[in-house]
Structures are given as C-alpha cells and as structure tokens.
Design a protein around this motif. Structure first.
Motif, short mmCIF file in Angstrom:
data_model
loop_
_atom_site.label_atom_id
_atom_site.label_comp_id
_atom_site.label_asym_id
_atom_site.label_seq_id
_atom_site.Cartn_x
_atom_site.Cartn_y
_atom_site.Cartn_z
N UNK A 119 1.24 14.10 -0.26
CA UNK A 119 1.23 15.38 -0.96
C UNK A 119 2.33 16.33 -0.50
N UNK A 120 2.79 16.12 0.72
CA UNK A 120 3.81 17.03 1.26
C UNK A 120 5.23 16.57 0.95
N UNK A 121 5.37 15.46 0.25
CA UNK A 121 6.70 14.90 0.00
C UNK A 121 7.22 15.27 -1.39
#
Length: 201
Positions: free
Chosen positions: A144-146
């Motif tokens: 999700x953080x990429x």
C-alpha cells in the motif's frame, strides 16, 4: 484432514518462488500431521481449458452437453475442492494478475448452489469451512505504501473471489521484490519461510 495443493507457476520448482513456498507450506503440515491426506494438482502440467458452456461442472445450472470428458473433469475439480479442509495455492503474479491456469481452476469452483447462493440479502458463501493458504510471489513491490499499489491485482482478486464463496480470511504469505536481484530474492524467501514456521496446524 484433507489438504489440496495447487500450483500455477509456469516455472519449474527449482526456479519458482511460489512453488518453493507452497511446497514448504505443505511440508509444514505434513510434518505436524503425518496422517494428512494430500491431493496434488499442477495446473500447468495438467491445465484446464478455458471455460465454455460445455465444460462447466455438471452441477452448474448453465452446464450444457457436448464435451462430457471436460465436464467430468470440471466436476472432479469442484468435488476435490469441496472435499478439502485446507487448500494451499501457489500464485505468482503474472502481468499484474493471476496466471490464466489458476483462473481456469477458479472458474470451476464458483458454482451457484455449491459454493455460493443468491438470496434476499444478496450473496451467501457456502465454502466458509475451508482454510486457504496462498503462496504469492511478486517480481516488484506492490504494498500500500508503494507507487505500484494500484497495479496489484493478484492478492486483491484472490481475496475478492474467495470472500465471495465465504472464505473471508485467507492466509497469504507474500514474497515480493524477487526480480530486484538475488539478495532481495533470498530475503523474500527467508521472510516467507519465517511466516510458514508461524502457521498454526
């Protein structure tokens, strides 16, 4: 206990991360429960054809005569799934989603009246009693953080389709970034093996 082991990687075991992880998961259960009954289905060496009306499982309301051998095989796939307590699925990400071989298998197990049903309150999954463990490999990073989070259609698709038939909490062991060099590949595999060791049996 009946365990069904599926693989869908086109690579051989010695070069496939998803096959390596799925095999390790199965071995984890076999060591803990030597009496486990194992069924094995390699969806690449023995692929299922793309879905048609004439090769739908016979239990499917839209199943039509015309290819009895393929209909019987589709029904066998459905019966095998329904008879299993645990299903271990090797699922590599190919071109942002699951392999077509795995999609063909999924098409055999989504059957109205067997694994789901429609009612006044919508859809009810009928396979709630199954434990599903997925060995998922990805060449890059899709958390999700990429920047590529929205391109991830492997885990999200499998969670959706399994939830539809009542399996709302599949256990997913992810090895990602395996295309980013041998060190990252080794680290991803090591992390996956640690997750396998922590699986309850």
């Amino acid at each position: 206990m009946k365990l069904l082991h599926l693989d869908s990687s086109i690579l051989p075991l010695d070069n496939s991360v998803s096959r390596t992880i799925s095999s390790a998961i199965v071995e984890h259960f076999r060591k803990a429960k030597p009496d486990v009954t194992l069924a094995r289905r390699d969806l690449v060496s023995h692929p299922l054809p793309h879905l048609t009306l004439t090769n739908l499982p016979t239990d499917h309301p839209h199943s039509a005569p015309g290819n009895e051998a393929e209909r019987d095989e589709s029904q066998a796939v459905l019966n095998e799934f329904m008879a299993s307590d645990i299903v271990v699925i090797g699922a590599p990400m190919y071109n942002f989603t699951i392999p077509t071989q795995l999609k063909a298998w999924i098409d055999r197990i989504l059957v109205p009246g067997r694994t789901f049903q429609y009612g006044a309150n919508g859809v009810t999954g009928l396979a709630k009693d199954k434990r599903i463990i997925i060995a998922l490999s990805r060449g890059s990073f899709y958390g999700q953080e990429t920047p590529y989070a929205t391109a991830e259609h492997t885990e999200t698709y499998l969670r959706t389709v399994l939830g539809f038939i009542g399996i709302t909490s599949p256990e997913i062991i992810v090895a990602e970034g395996i295309g980013h060099g041998p060190e990252q590949r080794a680290a991803a595999l090591e992390g996956a093996h640690q997750s396998i060791a922590a699986l309850s049996v």
